[in-house]
Scaffold this active site. Sequence first.
Site, PDB file in Angstrom:
ATOM      1  CD  GLN A   1      -1.699  12.170  16.780  1.00  0.00           C
ATOM      2  OE1 GLN A   1      -1.883  12.497  17.938  1.00  0.00           O
ATOM      3  NE2 GLN A   1      -0.887  12.843  15.975  1.00  0.00           N
TER       4      GLN A   1
ATOM      5  CD  GLU B   1       1.680  11.901  19.421  1.00  0.00           C
ATOM      6  OE1 GLU B   1       0.503  11.730  19.024  1.00  0.00           O
ATOM      7  OE2 GLU B   1       2.058  12.911  20.020  1.00  0.00           O
TER       8      GLU B   1
ATOM      9  CG  HIS C   1      -4.430  -5.273  19.667  1.00  0.00           C
ATOM     10  ND1 HIS C   1      -5.493  -5.991  20.163  1.00  0.00           N
ATOM     11  CD2 HIS C   1      -4.698  -5.133  18.340  1.00  0.00           C
ATOM     12  CE1 HIS C   1      -6.346  -6.270  19.208  1.00  0.00           C
ATOM     13  NE2 HIS C   1      -5.891  -5.756  18.081  1.00  0.00           N
TER      14      HIS C   1
END
Lengths: 199, 199
Positions: free
Chosen positions: B43, B112, B139
Amino acid sequence: MYADIEPEIFKTKKGNPMPKHFEQAPGLHEGPVPETEGYVFNQTMLRIKDPERSMDFYTRVMGMRLVRKLDFPEMKFTLYFLAYLDDRQAGLVPADDAHRTTYTFGREAMLELTHNWGTESDRDFAYHSGNEEPQGFGHIGIAVPDVYAACERFEDLKVEFVKKPDDGKMKGLAFIKDPDGYWIEILQPDMLEKQRKSS
Amino acid sequence: MYADIEPEIFKTKKGNPMPKHFEQAPGLHEGPVPETEGYVFNQTMLRIKDPERSMDFYTRVMGMRLVRKLDFPEMKFTLYFLAYLDDRQAGLVPADDAHRTTYTFGREAMLELTHNWGTESDRDFAYHSGNEEPQGFGHIGIAVPDVYAACERFEDLKVEFVKKPDDGKMKGLAFIKDPDGYWIEILQPDMLEKQRKSS
């Protein structure tokens, strides 16, 4: 459209088309978005101060592999692309640099680390983790088969913790810091499910 | 160890064990790290001000799916987990909430988004993208089959650009902004390879 392809998978028991999402929330777009077919969440980029420390941390401590390194001498920076690859996946990575670049940019879950040359020798230089003010980015998260075993090893390796697995309200998950102070969540996929069963 | 499993894949032409990495760099750990077997880059977490705007952007504009939403009313926040799933992959996502949580935390390339309740109604509230000072996070990057087609569509949808595909020195890749101002790189995996061939 679904029905043309594989009706037994793409219909629910009642024969309706499969919903786009698995939850409800304001703002969700329910229709198909065919224009985004083939899109891949490829990379997360973090700036790093000292590539030697970061390579050591992400390959020795975290066990990732360096898949591609791209130097941009005119602009004085280097990009490092790391991933988790098991031996079988690694055997499929192209050896040819150009093909491996394409592989790197097409695959899910690449960690891209950007090194602007020179920062490593500036003693006072530091990047911002996103968890102090001004907040923004939070963390990357690594799923591990056994969060307690992983964290014992991190302790032995003198990794800095933000939260040990049983600190605070949320048990069974940890946060560590990488060499730049970015947070890495260490989580075990079935932890919540296990905890709910046993409670 | 490699030789026990599948010698034809895990040895180079000269019969040496496959190298751990595909590049050389100071700090790289060359040996195996068996303790990290099964680790997954699961994540990337970003804080968001207004979930309704973010859900609209990530599902309608970017074409992602909301896989799991977890509310923590005692701590007044909600987590949204999004991913790119084609119809076949989506058909394999567990419908049961507990199993889907485990799926969410075990899979690569989950985005997330964390919403701390109330920020959406504070007009002056904003998160930090990491690209202004103090810098850190850069990014996320989305690979697309055709960067020019993708960016034409983003223009039609009034998405804000940091860089259009042919601005600046690096041709054929773009950066757009999400509703919080986080940068999203839009890249086409084979672009560098194509450009080198044609130059």
